[in-house]
Design an enzyme around this catalytic site. Structure first.
Site, mmCIF file in Angstrom:
data_model
loop_
_atom_site.group_PDB
_atom_site.id
_atom_site.type_symbol
_atom_site.label_atom_id
_atom_site.label_comp_id
_atom_site.label_asym_id
_atom_site.label_seq_id
_atom_site.Cartn_x
_atom_site.Cartn_y
_atom_site.Cartn_z
ATOM 1 N N GLN A 70 0.850 -1.192 0.000
ATOM 2 C CA GLN A 70 0.000 0.000 0.000
ATOM 3 C C GLN A 70 0.874 1.225 0.000
ATOM 4 O O GLN A 70 1.901 1.265 0.674
ATOM 5 C CB GLN A 70 -0.901 -0.005 1.251
ATOM 6 N N VAL A 76 -1.205 -2.429 -4.319
ATOM 7 C CA VAL A 76 -0.622 -3.387 -5.261
ATOM 8 C C VAL A 76 -1.113 -4.788 -4.899
ATOM 9 O O VAL A 76 -1.090 -5.176 -3.733
ATOM 10 C CB VAL A 76 0.924 -3.353 -5.219
ATOM 11 N N ASP A 189 12.070 9.602 -8.039
ATOM 12 C CA ASP A 189 11.625 8.963 -6.794
ATOM 13 C C ASP A 189 12.420 7.690 -6.524
ATOM 14 O O ASP A 189 11.861 6.640 -6.201
ATOM 15 C CB ASP A 189 10.131 8.647 -6.859
#
Length: 375
Positions: A70, A76, A189
């Protein structure tokens, strides 16, 4: 007469069944060959980005039976494609992606094929339901292994050779995004949670939710809002006073990731007993300087591989983006011997107090003015 009878028997009685058997054999071989070709084509098709209906997503995930994780993007789930191919289905929240931009990014990311980048298998864009389907990574994300035992270095979990191999694999994946694609892809990221490990613990970059695509000839980037994760986000993503936004922003994030791989814990850890070690990058820099320039006798209790990774990381996290190496140079440094590396100039945090460091890490106000150019 007997010979003539035998010839008639062979020609009209025995020959037709023989021919039929032979033709059946040819048909069987042809059909079997066609089946093999179809299986091959179906397998290849399953590895290409395919658009799925939401009902397909429900079927693939078994009605979202097994949740893998999460995040802010959504959830997912583990899924299975026809043929038994395991996948990870990322269900995106309504604010994660939008319309044509979502489809465009999926089509572009679907062309990426590199050993150290997770493969995009398919996607769903049906009304408000949006999903990305990736190849399944058996060993999950890197953070599970480097933060498991507090202060324990991940070199105790992985061999030293594997530790360096993982760092190199991540760097090769970043290099492919920056230089190996038709468009330059900036990830924005890079962090342990977004590094997935396959069955042999080979690292693969994942989660391109914040990625941006630019022409390869562009060295500078303008974005309208800060993007990234606090603790890994390059300073120039916070304010233009720190330099220009470019591929060097990913290099900074990679450096912070390397630090955590070496330290075996979060870079900023308020639970560490000794205040001097709360911010690991600052602590390791000071110790390396003392050891090299002041001939300190204090034992750092790190191996040569860990020391090398620390030096590479310190080069990557220079405050001024123009002082950082590009990712190709980072790979050269990772492949070189420790003796060939020197300690870089002091990173921004080295001379700051811990309070100043905390303030820099937490302050994420974004300066929206045009970024300055690289030197």
């Amino acid at each position: 007469m007997c010979i003539a009878a035998k010839m008639i028997t062979v020609r009209f009685i025995l020959l037709p069944p023989t021919i039929l058997v032979f033709l059946a054999y040819l048909l069987f071989r042809s059909k079997n060959s066609t089946d093999e070709v179809e299986k091959f084509l179906q397998k290849q098709q399953s590895l290409m980005p395919t658009r799925y209906a939401y009902t397909d997503i429900i079927r693939i995930t078994g009605n979202f039976r097994q949740k893998l994780g999460q995040g802010g993007f959504g959830s997912v789930f583990k899924g299975v494609l026809p043929g038994g191919i395991l996948v990870a289905v990322k269900m995106l929240g309504n604010s994660s992606c939008n319309g044509d931009e979502f489809i465009n990014e999926v089509a572009t990311l679907g062309t990426i094929h590199h050993f150290n980048v997770v493969r995009l298998v398919g996607f769903c864009a049906e009304g408000s339901k949006r999903a990305l389907i990736y190849e399944y990574m058996l060993n999950g994300s890197l953070d599970k292994y480097i933060f498991t035992n507090g202060n324990k270095s991940c070199s105790h979990i992985f061999t030293l050779e594997k530790l360096n191999e993982i760092a190199l694999g991540i760097a090769h994946g970043i290099e492919y995004l920056h230089r190996g694609c038709d468009m330059q892809i900036l990830h924005f990221d890079i962090k342990p949670n977004n590094i997935l490990l396959d069955m042999n613990f080979n690292p693969k970059l994942s989660d391109f939710g914040l990625a941006k695509l630019y022409p390869r000839e562009r060295s500078l980037v303008t974005i309208s809002a800060a993007r990234g994760t606090i603790g890994y986000m390059a300073p120039e993503l916070v304010s233009r006073s720190f330099g220009a936004i470019s591929h060097k922003s990913d290099v900074y994030s990679f450096g912070m990731l390397l630090m955590e791989m070496v330290g075996g814990r979060r870079n900023a850890d308020p639970h560490i007993d000794r205040l001097s070690r709360v911010y690991y990058p600052s602590w390791i820099y000071d110790k390396l300087v003392e050891q090299q320039h002041y001939h300190s006798n204090e034992n750092l209790d790190i191996t040569e591989v860990e020391k090398k990774l620390s030096l590479v990381a310190l080069w990557c996290i220079q405050i001024n983006s123009s002082h950082r190496p590009d990712i190709s140079r980072v790979i050269e440094m990772l492949e070189s011997d420790l003796d060939s590396l020197r300690i870089p100039t002091s990173p921004f945090f080295a001379s700051d107090s811990l309070a100043d460091v905390a303030e820099i890490e937490i302050d994420c106000s974004y300066d929206s003015d045009l970024v300055s150019e690289l030197e």
